[in-house]
Design an enzyme around this catalytic site. Structure first.
Site, PDB file in Angstrom:
ATOM      1  N   ARG A  42     -20.694 -15.387  -8.052  1.00 55.60           N
ATOM      2  CA  ARG A  42     -20.767 -15.573  -6.589  1.00 55.60           C
ATOM      3  C   ARG A  42     -21.959 -16.455  -6.221  1.00 55.60           C
ATOM      4  NH1 ARG A  42     -20.915  -9.520  -4.947  1.00 55.60           N
ATOM      5  NH2 ARG A  42     -21.471 -10.305  -2.881  1.00 55.60           N
ATOM      6  N   ARG A  99     -17.717 -21.009   4.828  1.00 54.31           N
ATOM      7  CA  ARG A  99     -18.314 -20.977   3.496  1.00 54.31           C
ATOM      8  C   ARG A  99     -18.077 -22.264   2.726  1.00 54.31           C
ATOM      9  NH1 ARG A  99     -18.546 -15.204   2.599  1.00 54.31           N
ATOM     10  NH2 ARG A  99     -19.243 -14.743   0.501  1.00 54.31           N
ATOM     11  N   ARG A 138     -19.188  -1.836  -4.196  1.00 57.50           N
ATOM     12  CA  ARG A 138     -18.134  -2.848  -4.109  1.00 57.50           C
ATOM     13  C   ARG A 138     -17.730  -3.330  -5.499  1.00 57.50           C
ATOM     14  NH1 ARG A 138     -19.848  -7.143   0.517  1.00 57.50           N
ATOM     15  NH2 ARG A 138     -19.191  -8.588  -1.109  1.00 57.50           N
ATOM     16  N   ARG A 175     -26.487  -2.189  -4.255  1.00 55.03           N
ATOM     17  CA  ARG A 175     -25.954  -1.911  -2.912  1.00 55.03           C
ATOM     18  C   ARG A 175     -24.926  -0.772  -2.940  1.00 55.03           C
ATOM     19  NH1 ARG A 175     -23.360  -6.686   0.373  1.00 55.03           N
ATOM     20  NH2 ARG A 175     -22.292  -6.987  -1.596  1.00 55.03           N
TER      21      ARG A 175
HETATM   22  P1  AP5 Z   1     -26.152  -7.184   2.713  1.00 58.58           P
HETATM   23  O1  AP5 Z   1     -26.629  -7.119   4.127  1.00 58.58           O
HETATM   24  O2  AP5 Z   1     -24.964  -6.398   2.341  1.00 58.58           O
HETATM   25  O3  AP5 Z   1     -25.995  -8.715   2.251  1.00 58.58           O
HETATM   26  P2  AP5 Z   1     -24.917  -9.806   2.625  1.00 58.58           P
HETATM   27  O4  AP5 Z   1     -25.660 -11.070   2.886  1.00 58.58           O
HETATM   28  O5  AP5 Z   1     -23.996  -9.308   3.675  1.00 58.58           O
HETATM   29  O6  AP5 Z   1     -24.209  -9.945   1.211  1.00 58.58           O
HETATM   30  P3  AP5 Z   1     -22.658  -9.929   0.814  1.00 58.58           P
HETATM   31  O7  AP5 Z   1     -22.578  -9.553  -0.623  1.00 58.58           O
HETATM   32  O8  AP5 Z   1     -21.855  -9.119   1.771  1.00 58.58           O
HETATM   33  O9  AP5 Z   1     -22.322 -11.424   0.971  1.00 58.58           O
HETATM   34  P4  AP5 Z   1     -21.136 -12.145   0.385  1.00 58.58           P
HETATM   35  O10 AP5 Z   1     -21.204 -13.375   1.197  1.00 58.58           O
HETATM   36  O11 AP5 Z   1     -21.144 -12.351  -1.063  1.00 58.58           O
HETATM   37  O12 AP5 Z   1     -19.894 -11.144   0.603  1.00 58.58           O
HETATM   38  P5  AP5 Z   1     -18.672 -11.170   1.595  1.00 58.58           P
HETATM   39  O13 AP5 Z   1     -18.260  -9.784   1.848  1.00 58.58           O
HETATM   40  O14 AP5 Z   1     -18.927 -12.079   2.728  1.00 58.58           O
HETATM   41  O15 AP5 Z   1     -27.382  -6.741   1.792  1.00 58.58           O
HETATM   42  C1  AP5 Z   1     -27.241  -6.634   0.385  1.00 58.58           C
HETATM   43  C2  AP5 Z   1     -28.079  -5.465  -0.155  1.00 58.58           C
HETATM   44  O16 AP5 Z   1     -29.456  -5.759   0.039  1.00 58.58           O
HETATM   45  C3  AP5 Z   1     -27.809  -4.134   0.551  1.00 58.58           C
HETATM   46  O17 AP5 Z   1     -27.899  -3.086  -0.381  1.00 58.58           O
HETATM   47  C4  AP5 Z   1     -28.954  -4.025   1.568  1.00 58.58           C
HETATM   48  O18 AP5 Z   1     -29.275  -2.692   1.847  1.00 58.58           O
HETATM   49  C5  AP5 Z   1     -30.076  -4.748   0.823  1.00 58.58           C
HETATM   50  N1  AP5 Z   1     -30.999  -5.420   1.742  1.00 58.58           N
HETATM   51  C6  AP5 Z   1     -30.689  -6.112   2.874  1.00 58.58           C
HETATM   52  N2  AP5 Z   1     -31.806  -6.612   3.444  1.00 58.58           N
HETATM   53  C7  AP5 Z   1     -32.849  -6.257   2.628  1.00 58.58           C
HETATM   54  C8  AP5 Z   1     -34.268  -6.478   2.669  1.00 58.58           C
HETATM   55  N3  AP5 Z   1     -34.847  -7.176   3.657  1.00 58.58           N
HETATM   56  N4  AP5 Z   1     -35.001  -5.965   1.655  1.00 58.58           N
HETATM   57  C9  AP5 Z   1     -34.423  -5.255   0.648  1.00 58.58           C
HETATM   58  N5  AP5 Z   1     -33.113  -5.007   0.558  1.00 58.58           N
HETATM   59  C10 AP5 Z   1     -32.321  -5.497   1.537  1.00 58.58           C
HETATM   60  O19 AP5 Z   1     -17.545 -11.888   0.671  1.00 58.58           O
HETATM   61  C11 AP5 Z   1     -17.002 -11.260  -0.454  1.00 58.58           C
HETATM   62  C12 AP5 Z   1     -15.895 -12.121  -1.053  1.00 58.58           C
HETATM   63  O20 AP5 Z   1     -14.842 -12.298  -0.093  1.00 58.58           O
HETATM   64  C13 AP5 Z   1     -16.296 -13.539  -1.469  1.00 58.58           C
HETATM   65  O21 AP5 Z   1     -16.844 -13.588  -2.769  1.00 58.58           O
HETATM   66  C14 AP5 Z   1     -14.936 -14.264  -1.393  1.00 58.58           C
HETATM   67  O22 AP5 Z   1     -14.127 -13.995  -2.516  1.00 58.58           O
HETATM   68  C15 AP5 Z   1     -14.284 -13.613  -0.172  1.00 58.58           C
HETATM   69  N6  AP5 Z   1     -14.614 -14.326   1.073  1.00 58.58           N
HETATM   70  C16 AP5 Z   1     -15.281 -13.831   2.155  1.00 58.58           C
HETATM   71  N7  AP5 Z   1     -15.403 -14.750   3.103  1.00 58.58           N
HETATM   72  C17 AP5 Z   1     -14.821 -15.877   2.636  1.00 58.58           C
HETATM   73  C18 AP5 Z   1     -14.655 -17.185   3.154  1.00 58.58           C
HETATM   74  N8  AP5 Z   1     -15.134 -17.533   4.369  1.00 58.58           N
HETATM   75  N9  AP5 Z   1     -14.002 -18.095   2.370  1.00 58.58           N
HETATM   76  C19 AP5 Z   1     -13.496 -17.780   1.169  1.00 58.58           C
HETATM   77  N10 AP5 Z   1     -13.628 -16.561   0.621  1.00 58.58           N
HETATM   78  C20 AP5 Z   1     -14.289 -15.607   1.337  1.00 58.58           C
HETATM   79 MG    MG Z   2     -21.903  -8.825   3.767  1.00 59.83          MG
END
Ligand code: AP5
Ligand code: MG
Length: 213
Positions: free
Chosen positions: A171, A88, A160, A127
């Site tokens: 974000r 990221r 969440r 979501r």
């Molecule tokens: P979904 O598939 O859940 O989307 P996503 O891309 O996985 O979104 P995230 O919110 O999980 O991404 P993120 O990167 O912010 O979170 P993460 O957990 O990695 O889809 C979203 C919604 O849309 C769902 O309701 C779905 O049903 C709907 N949808 C999907 N496709 C669709 C379509 N085609 N049409 C309509 N609706 C649709 O990270 C969370 C936190 O963890 C970060 O903020 C950070 O604090 C920490 N973190 C995680 N990884 C790191 C890292 N590598 N470095 C530092 N901090 C980190």
């Molecule tokens: Mg995700």
């Protein structure tokens, strides 16, 4: 096949990764899911990470790099994996390159899922996720049959903590500033495949499969 799914919060990385697991029989490695699991266990790492996640900020690079370094050594990664939400930052991408070089391995494809910002806010605030099996729903776009229960396992659906409007806005800003530059990083290596992330979930999946063929 070692794949990175790149894209802003709400782009559908998790949704698509879950479908790719079945098709390719390789694990999804989501640093977000790993941090949330650590929080559920109330480990010091999880409790510390929560402070960042609740603000919509990134957890420090060294923490997530350490997690990934350990995870990639697990035997289930030997046939490939789908990295979801990692790297990221450019520092994370450089660290990943080093770790993989040490393992005699490399990234094969970077799938960049592209969705407009206005759609992302709607997707994230609506979501819902199953506490038991991790299946994902959306209150308007893909609702479960029974409002609070998962169709697949009848587990409880929850929202969440970081999916409220203020945190989502933060974000998205963090994504623009720190993660977006990775597209160029991987473009220079000739690895990026752009996928339109708007439309039916199935159609997007089929486009990913075509791209990987
Ligand atoms: P979904 O598939 O859940 O989307 P996503 O891309 O996985 O979104 P995230 O919110 O999980 O991404 P993120 O990167 O912010 O979170 P993460 O957990 O990695 O889809 C979203 C919604 O849309 C769902 O309701 C779905 O049903 C709907 N949808 C999907 N496709 C669709 C379509 N085609 N049409 C309509 N609706 C649709 O990270 C969370 C936190 O963890 C970060 O903020 C950070 O604090 C920490 N973190 C995680 N990884 C790191 C890292 N590598 N470095 C530092 N901090 C980190
Ligand atoms: Mg995700």
């Amino acid at each position: 096949m070692n794949i990175i799914l790149l894209g802003p919060p709400g782009a559908g990385k998790g949704t698509q990764a879950k479908m790719m697991i079945e098709k390719y029989q390789i694990p999804q490695i989501s640093t977000g899911d790993m941090l949330r699991a650590a929080l559920k266990e109330r480990t010091p790492l999880g409790l510390k990470a929560k402070e960042y996640m609740d603000k919509g900020a990134l957890v420090p690079d060294e923490v997530v790099i350490g997690l990934i370094q350990e995870r990639l050594k697990e035997p289930d990664c030997s046939k490939g994996y789908i990295l979801d939400g990692f790297p990221r930052t450019v520092a994370q991408a450089e660290a990943l390159d080093k770790v993989l070089a040490g393992l005699g391995s490399k990234i094969d494809h970077v799938i960049s899922i592209e969705v407009d910002k206005s759609d992302l806010l709607k997707r994230l605030t609506g979501r819902r996720t199953c506490r038991q099996c991790g299946a994902m729903y959306h209150v308007i776009f893909t609702p479960s049959l029974n409002k609070d229960l998962c169709d697949k396992c009848q587990g409880e659906l929850y929202q969440r903590d970081d999916d409220n409007e203020d945190t989502v806005r933060n974000r998205l800003e963090v994504y623009d500033a720190q993660t977006f530059p990775l597209i160029q990083y991987y473009q220079q290596k000739g690895l990026v495949r752009k996928i339109e992330g708007v439309g039916s979930i199935q159609q997007i999946f089929e486009n990913i499969v075509k791209t990987l063929a």
